[in-house]
Scaffold this active site. Sequence first.
Site, mmCIF file in Angstrom:
data_model
loop_
_atom_site.group_PDB
_atom_site.id
_atom_site.type_symbol
_atom_site.label_atom_id
_atom_site.label_comp_id
_atom_site.label_asym_id
_atom_site.label_seq_id
_atom_site.Cartn_x
_atom_site.Cartn_y
_atom_site.Cartn_z
ATOM 1 N N ARG A 71 13.918 1.674 7.094
ATOM 2 C CA ARG A 71 12.317 1.543 7.632
ATOM 3 C C ARG A 71 12.634 0.860 9.098
ATOM 4 O O ARG A 71 11.816 1.387 9.888
ATOM 5 C CB ARG A 71 11.428 0.856 6.667
ATOM 6 C CG ARG A 71 11.093 1.899 5.518
ATOM 7 C CD ARG A 71 10.607 0.918 4.418
ATOM 8 N NE ARG A 71 9.177 0.798 4.672
ATOM 9 C CZ ARG A 71 8.477 -0.091 4.262
ATOM 10 N NH1 ARG A 71 8.742 -0.716 2.925
ATOM 11 N NH2 ARG A 71 7.164 -0.505 4.427
ATOM 12 N N ASN A 103 -0.527 -3.249 6.735
ATOM 13 C CA ASN A 103 0.806 -2.908 7.114
ATOM 14 C C ASN A 103 1.743 -3.833 7.684
ATOM 15 O O ASN A 103 1.482 -4.843 8.194
ATOM 16 C CB ASN A 103 0.417 -1.659 8.460
ATOM 17 C CG ASN A 103 -0.397 -0.621 8.035
ATOM 18 O OD1 ASN A 103 -0.277 -0.397 6.913
ATOM 19 N ND2 ASN A 103 -1.030 -0.134 9.076
ATOM 20 N N ASP A 105 4.119 -3.016 10.053
ATOM 21 C CA ASP A 105 5.069 -2.451 11.109
ATOM 22 C C ASP A 105 4.751 -3.050 12.459
ATOM 23 O O ASP A 105 5.510 -2.866 13.410
ATOM 24 C CB ASP A 105 4.675 -1.039 11.041
ATOM 25 C CG ASP A 105 3.096 -0.684 11.456
ATOM 26 O OD1 ASP A 105 2.523 0.281 10.896
ATOM 27 O OD2 ASP A 105 2.351 -1.413 11.880
ATOM 28 N N HIS A 120 0.336 -8.473 4.173
ATOM 29 C CA HIS A 120 1.733 -8.148 3.446
ATOM 30 C C HIS A 120 2.998 -8.385 4.192
ATOM 31 O O HIS A 120 3.927 -8.179 3.837
ATOM 32 C CB HIS A 120 1.983 -6.659 3.090
ATOM 33 C CG HIS A 120 0.562 -6.389 1.983
ATOM 34 N ND1 HIS A 120 0.214 -4.747 2.174
ATOM 35 C CD2 HIS A 120 -0.208 -7.001 1.047
ATOM 36 C CE1 HIS A 120 -0.779 -4.869 1.177
ATOM 37 N NE2 HIS A 120 -0.922 -6.231 0.644
ATOM 38 N N CYS A 128 14.406 -17.141 4.716
ATOM 39 C CA CYS A 128 15.422 -17.416 4.063
ATOM 40 C C CYS A 128 15.155 -17.789 2.579
ATOM 41 O O CYS A 128 14.291 -18.448 2.185
ATOM 42 C CB CYS A 128 16.011 -18.800 4.839
ATOM 43 S SG CYS A 128 17.845 -19.250 3.844
ATOM 44 N N CYS A 151 21.373 -22.301 6.725
ATOM 45 C CA CYS A 151 22.061 -22.776 5.638
ATOM 46 C C CYS A 151 22.744 -21.891 5.046
ATOM 47 O O CYS A 151 23.564 -22.261 3.756
ATOM 48 C CB CYS A 151 20.634 -23.004 4.632
ATOM 49 S SG CYS A 151 20.039 -21.791 3.832
ATOM 50 N N GLY A 188 -7.546 4.180 7.057
ATOM 51 C CA GLY A 188 -6.188 4.760 6.510
ATOM 52 C C GLY A 188 -5.669 4.045 5.372
ATOM 53 O O GLY A 188 -4.390 3.686 5.399
ATOM 54 N N THR A 189 -6.501 3.668 4.294
ATOM 55 C CA THR A 189 -5.773 3.120 3.143
ATOM 56 C C THR A 189 -6.165 3.915 1.807
ATOM 57 O O THR A 189 -7.542 4.231 1.800
ATOM 58 C CB THR A 189 -6.224 1.630 2.996
ATOM 59 O OG1 THR A 189 -5.340 1.044 1.737
ATOM 60 C CG2 THR A 189 -7.538 1.189 3.165
#
Length: 241
Positions: A71, A103, A105, A120, A128, A151, A188-189
């Site tokens: 992606r 999104n 992106d 999200h 990490c 680490c 757009g969802t």
Amino acid sequence: MTETDIELLKTKLFGSQHAVALTGAGISAESGVPTFRGQDGLWQHYRAVDLATPEAFGRDPRLVWEFYQWRRRLLGPVRPNPAHTTLAELERRLPNFTVITQNIDGLHQMAGSRRIIELHGNIWYLRCTGCGLILEDRRTDLPPLPKCDACGRLLRPHVVWFGEMLDPVVLDQAYAALHTCEMLLVIGTSGLVQPAASMGAVAKHRGALVVEINLEPTPQSDLYDFSWQGKAGELLPQLLQ
Ligand code: BV8
Ligand code: ZN
């Protein structure tokens, strides 16, 4: 949506003190980013449960990293489309205009938006699994299992997987915006993934004017004041004309 409706929306929008846009994968579709459930949807080829979950990452981190590497490489050359740039322009023209996006992106940032709430996470950030360090890394040739410089433990994409809680601070910011907005654009969802899918209803129940912009009706369409059907990249710029 009649011409009169569009004029009404523009009047309401440019008279607002707090307008919000809630965006999903559909706003990036015209940039060439596959959506999750469209005919070329990402999940068609993969099952979410196999890839975007902490269990999958625990079971096979190399496979999950292959998915995200694919992606990231796909997103590398991708640029914002007129839908993203219209929202960035609305932020310049309106007080407090805020984008809440599902999104990962980073196209809203690239289009110039600044007041962005990323529900999200963001595919260009790694976190990490050992010390929690979060870093931006836009390389599309990461090693198969990237390790933390601090680490030495395994890095993961800094995104929210299915079955994971969203960051409470981010959620608080999103609900604060939804509780104060006079107008919400839901763009757009497909309205399937929670808790984002219920955010339109939160604004609606508080009295905001809610407009859905989508190619097709969604489970929430009947709840909203307007359902403006078409491509976001073609409809949104009309708000600036
Ligand atoms: C949570 C990051 C509490 C990763 C994503 C049952 C079992 C297990 C879990 C659940 C369950 N029921 C509910 C849940 C909770 C689950 C959920 O909602 N599952 C769904 C599938 C039922 N939610 C969660 O797990 C969330 N966490 O609830 O925590 C909890 C804790 C433990 C257990 C339970 C609950 C976390 C959800 C976050 C998942 N991460 N992304 C990654 O991307 O790799 S979600 C992922 O799908 C994307 O980020 C995207 O945001 C999201 C939704 O997709 P959409 O954005 O809506 O895109 P989609 O393709 O679906 O639709 C595109 C739309 O655009 C279409 O309508 C199309 O018509 C339209 N369109 C297309 N082109 C255009 C257009 N519109 C305009 N113009 C165009 N050109
Ligand atoms: Zn570390």
